[in-house]
Design a protein around this motif. Structure first.
Motif, PDB file in Angstrom:
ATOM      1  N   VAL A 134       0.934  -1.179  -0.031  1.00  0.00           N
ATOM      2  CA  VAL A 134       0.071  -0.023  -0.033  1.00  0.00           C
ATOM      3  C   VAL A 134       0.911   1.101   0.225  1.00  0.00           C
ATOM      4  O   VAL A 134       0.435   2.325  -0.677  1.00  0.00           O
ATOM      5  CB  VAL A 134      -1.052   0.103   1.205  1.00  0.00           C
ATOM      6  N   ASP A 135       2.257   1.164   0.527  1.00  0.00           N
ATOM      7  CA  ASP A 135       2.881   2.462   0.667  1.00  0.00           C
ATOM      8  C   ASP A 135       4.187   2.158   0.401  1.00  0.00           C
ATOM      9  O   ASP A 135       5.303   2.081   1.249  1.00  0.00           O
ATOM     10  CB  ASP A 135       2.851   3.036   2.215  1.00  0.00           C
ATOM     11  N   PRO A 136       4.643   1.802  -0.910  1.00  0.00           N
ATOM     12  CA  PRO A 136       6.068   1.290  -1.207  1.00  0.00           C
ATOM     13  C   PRO A 136       7.173   2.450  -1.033  1.00  0.00           C
ATOM     14  O   PRO A 136       8.130   2.110  -0.885  1.00  0.00           O
ATOM     15  CB  PRO A 136       5.763   0.627  -2.722  1.00  0.00           C
ATOM     16  N   ALA A 137       6.539   3.528  -1.217  1.00  0.00           N
ATOM     17  CA  ALA A 137       7.479   4.811  -1.028  1.00  0.00           C
ATOM     18  C   ALA A 137       7.848   5.152   0.361  1.00  0.00           C
ATOM     19  O   ALA A 137       8.406   6.224   0.516  1.00  0.00           O
ATOM     20  CB  ALA A 137       7.025   5.828  -2.014  1.00  0.00           C
ATOM     21  N   ARG A 138       7.263   4.601   1.361  1.00  0.00           N
ATOM     22  CA  ARG A 138       7.385   5.003   2.798  1.00  0.00           C
ATOM     23  C   ARG A 138       8.876   4.847   3.179  1.00  0.00           C
ATOM     24  O   ARG A 138       9.454   3.672   2.741  1.00  0.00           O
ATOM     25  CB  ARG A 138       6.610   4.107   3.754  1.00  0.00           C
ATOM     26  N   PRO A 139       9.331   5.986   3.533  1.00  0.00           N
ATOM     27  CA  PRO A 139      10.796   5.984   3.773  1.00  0.00           C
ATOM     28  C   PRO A 139      11.099   4.918   4.947  1.00  0.00           C
ATOM     29  O   PRO A 139      10.384   4.672   5.829  1.00  0.00           O
ATOM     30  CB  PRO A 139      11.031   7.409   4.427  1.00  0.00           C
ATOM     31  N   GLU A 140      12.222   4.167   4.739  1.00  0.00           N
ATOM     32  CA  GLU A 140      12.492   3.251   5.592  1.00  0.00           C
ATOM     33  C   GLU A 140      13.370   3.848   6.556  1.00  0.00           C
ATOM     34  O   GLU A 140      14.607   4.135   6.283  1.00  0.00           O
ATOM     35  CB  GLU A 140      13.313   2.033   5.209  1.00  0.00           C
ATOM     36  N   GLU A 141      13.102   4.102   7.744  1.00  0.00           N
ATOM     37  CA  GLU A 141      13.718   4.631   8.953  1.00  0.00           C
ATOM     38  C   GLU A 141      13.412   4.353  10.170  1.00  0.00           C
ATOM     39  O   GLU A 141      12.575   3.808  10.596  1.00  0.00           O
ATOM     40  CB  GLU A 141      13.708   6.324   8.767  1.00  0.00           C
ATOM     41  N   GLN A 142      14.589   4.214  10.863  1.00  0.00           N
ATOM     42  CA  GLN A 142      14.278   3.819  12.253  1.00  0.00           C
ATOM     43  C   GLN A 142      14.448   5.014  13.164  1.00  0.00           C
ATOM     44  O   GLN A 142      15.575   5.462  13.704  1.00  0.00           O
ATOM     45  CB  GLN A 142      15.367   2.847  12.923  1.00  0.00           C
TER      46      GLN A 142
ATOM     47  N   GLU B 153      -8.087   5.598  -2.723  1.00  0.00           N
ATOM     48  CA  GLU B 153      -8.326   5.033  -1.260  1.00  0.00           C
ATOM     49  C   GLU B 153      -6.770   4.270  -0.951  1.00  0.00           C
ATOM     50  O   GLU B 153      -6.652   4.539   0.293  1.00  0.00           O
ATOM     51  CB  GLU B 153      -9.192   3.646  -1.907  1.00  0.00           C
ATOM     52  N   ARG B 154      -6.006   4.226  -1.747  1.00  0.00           N
ATOM     53  CA  ARG B 154      -4.763   3.822  -1.425  1.00  0.00           C
ATOM     54  C   ARG B 154      -3.987   4.875  -0.696  1.00  0.00           C
ATOM     55  O   ARG B 154      -3.552   4.884   0.348  1.00  0.00           O
ATOM     56  CB  ARG B 154      -3.789   3.323  -2.675  1.00  0.00           C
ATOM     57  N   LEU B 155      -4.110   6.099  -1.313  1.00  0.00           N
ATOM     58  CA  LEU B 155      -3.491   7.332  -0.648  1.00  0.00           C
ATOM     59  C   LEU B 155      -4.319   7.747   0.647  1.00  0.00           C
ATOM     60  O   LEU B 155      -3.537   8.289   1.619  1.00  0.00           O
ATOM     61  CB  LEU B 155      -3.540   8.546  -1.816  1.00  0.00           C
ATOM     62  N   ARG B 156      -5.483   7.396   0.911  1.00  0.00           N
ATOM     63  CA  ARG B 156      -6.151   7.670   2.127  1.00  0.00           C
ATOM     64  C   ARG B 156      -5.438   6.739   2.984  1.00  0.00           C
ATOM     65  O   ARG B 156      -5.210   7.185   4.324  1.00  0.00           O
ATOM     66  CB  ARG B 156      -7.393   7.370   2.153  1.00  0.00           C
ATOM     67  N   ARG B 157      -5.193   5.479   2.643  1.00  0.00           N
ATOM     68  CA  ARG B 157      -4.732   4.562   3.567  1.00  0.00           C
ATOM     69  C   ARG B 157      -3.184   4.856   4.013  1.00  0.00           C
ATOM     70  O   ARG B 157      -2.846   4.493   5.251  1.00  0.00           O
ATOM     71  CB  ARG B 157      -4.810   3.079   3.202  1.00  0.00           C
TER      72      ARG B 157
ATOM     73  N   ARG C  65       1.165   6.616   7.670  1.00  0.00           N
ATOM     74  CA  ARG C  65       1.863   7.544   7.911  1.00  0.00           C
ATOM     75  C   ARG C  65       1.831   8.415   9.272  1.00  0.00           C
ATOM     76  O   ARG C  65       2.624   8.793   9.622  1.00  0.00           O
ATOM     77  CB  ARG C  65       2.583   8.384   6.826  1.00  0.00           C
ATOM     78  N   GLY C  66       0.342   8.543   9.604  1.00  0.00           N
ATOM     79  CA  GLY C  66       0.138   9.490  10.612  1.00  0.00           C
ATOM     80  C   GLY C  66       0.373  10.950  10.550  1.00  0.00           C
ATOM     81  O   GLY C  66       0.473  11.501   9.482  1.00  0.00           O
TER      82      GLY C  66
END
Ligand SMILES: [Zn+2]
Ligand SMILES: [Zn+2]
Length: 425
Positions: free
Chosen positions: A32-40, A356-360, A365-366
């Motif tokens: 649903v969110d492949p571009a989400r930045p991978e960060e800790q 719908e994807r963008l809403r999810r 992401r909050g």
């Protein structure tokens, strides 16, 4: 458009997707969110985000509980921020007064030299008021009577007056500011957003923007922004000097405390105004619904969700034009001519699944910690929970067409700016 059909690698549900957009699974949220930045994020950062999320949830709760009967009021934090800003401006006024006093009282002695120094300081710390932009087309009432009449009508519903000028840009956004010492009103109309909206959604957009004037957000913004600018100047004045002599070292040590203090005050101002800025957006959304109807305001939120896709579309158009630069000049003009219509057709073709994807993605992401706007999906949810408001301002095809004609030249100019690529740099 090309439709792809595949089975979800995670749950096996059949996925039908548009090849132009992300392939994802509505049943299990796979990809649903492949571009989400991978960060800790570190512990402190996690804590801050947690706070922001709770704070955002509480804000949404408050705003929803108030229904359509929201009263624009400033919270305690805003008053504190206001107070700090006034103290900052007070220092500038004190420098000005001190400078004048030294010059007058000490006339005939060396005191006016010190007075001139204080006056110079006050001059560089003085508040600045916005200006009309030079490069973008600026419309006045005489050039666009129908557009201004519509703005006036929406303004009346919001309980305020209209604007003095409209600047037309290619942005995927709209905003309101003031310019000049008399605080004249300026509406920034971004065609990247305006052109993908229905006439009723445009009224909702105007309702939101004029709502910021009605609620005093721009006035408040000018005072706070000028205080922040003044603090910036102070920081520049006490910046470390590149001098390794004893004097330089002493000076740098003496600057340490005031600099720390200035940074602290700036951070405090930012934190104090963050919550109010988010609240102001919900309040402006309520006026968007009041003017254009709840339905139109929700539609506006959906268009805001796909703002990134609009930006990418415009960039692709600009790149395509750069590649075929060898083509005839007229072709370039034709391209500019149809750009906004092509954009509108493209946005119309974005499948519901992508919305719908963008809403999810928004939910996942909050709440953005440093963003001045609440996440779009929350603004949308807030509009949907309030009682459905009918449109207080409506328009018809004749009027929409007349406004289109008034904007024609600005549309063309903005399109050429996009295709030249000068807008992206
Ligand atoms: Zn799945
Ligand atoms: Zn806003």
């Amino acid at each position: 458009m090309e439709e792809k059909v595949q089975a979800c690698p995670q749950c096996g549900t059949e996925i039908r997707s548009d090849s132009r957009f992300v392939t994802w699974c509505a049943a299990c949220d796979w990809n649903v969110d492949p571009a989400r930045p991978e960060e800790q994020p570190g512990r402190l950062e996690r804590l801050r985000r947690g706070l922001a999320r709770r704070h955002g949830a509480k804000l949404l709760e408050d705003v929803t509980a108030a229904g359509g009967e929201l009263r624009p009021h400033r919270d305690a934090a805003s008053f504190v921020a206001y107070g700090i800003a006034l103290v900052v401006h007070g220092v500038t006024v004190a420098l000005l007064a001190g400078g004048v006093l030294l010059a007058v009282v000490g006339w005939g002695t060396a005191l006016p030299v010190a007075g001139a120094f204080l006056l110079g300081l006050a001059w560089i710390l003085r508040p600045r008021f916005g200006r009309l932009p030079d490069e973008a087309p600026v419309l006045r009432r005489a050039q666009a009577p129908d557009l201004f009449a519509l703005i006036d009508e929406v303004a009346a519903v919001a309980g305020t007056r209209g604007v003095d000028a409209v600047v037309v840009t290619p942005e995927v956004n709209a905003s309101v500011t003031t310019y000049g010492i008399r605080q004249r009103r300026l509406l920034h109309l971004g065609l990247g957003l305006w052109e993908v909206l229905s006439p009723q959604q445009r009224i909702a957009l105007l309702g939101h923007e004029l709502g910021h004037y009605a609620n005093g957000d721009t006035r408040h913004g000018v005072i706070i922004a000028n205080a922040l600018r003044s603090l910036d100047t102070w920081r520049y004045l006490v910046a470390p000097v590149q001098d390794t002599s004893a004097v330089g070292t002493l000076l740098n040590m003496a600057y340490l405390l005031p600099r720390g203090l200035l940074i602290g005050v700036q951070m405090l101002l930012d934190r104090l105004t963050l919550r109010a800025a988010q609240r102001a957006e919900y309040l402006a959304d309520a006026l968007a619904a009041k003017a254009g109807s709840s339905e139109a305001a929700v539609g506006l939120m959906d268009r805001l969700l796909v703002a990134d896709s609009v930006g990418s579309f415009l960039l692709r158009e600009a790149n395509a034009r750069q590649v075929s630069r060898s083509g005839a000049r007229e072709r370039g003009q034709d391209a500019a001519h149809g750009l906004w219509d092509r954009l509108a057709a493209y946005v119309e073709s974005i499948p519901q699944g992508e919305y719908e994807r963008l809403r999810r993605v928004g939910v996942l992401r909050g709440h953005g910690v440093d963003s001045t706007h609440p996440p779009t999906h929350l603004r949308r949810a807030c509009l949907l929970t309030a009682a459905a408001a009918p449109a207080r301002v409506v328009t018809d095809e004749i009027r929409a067409k007349a406004i289109g004609t008034e904007l024609a030249e600005a549309r063309e100019k903005a399109a050429r700016r996009v295709l030249r690529g000068s807008w992206f740099s």
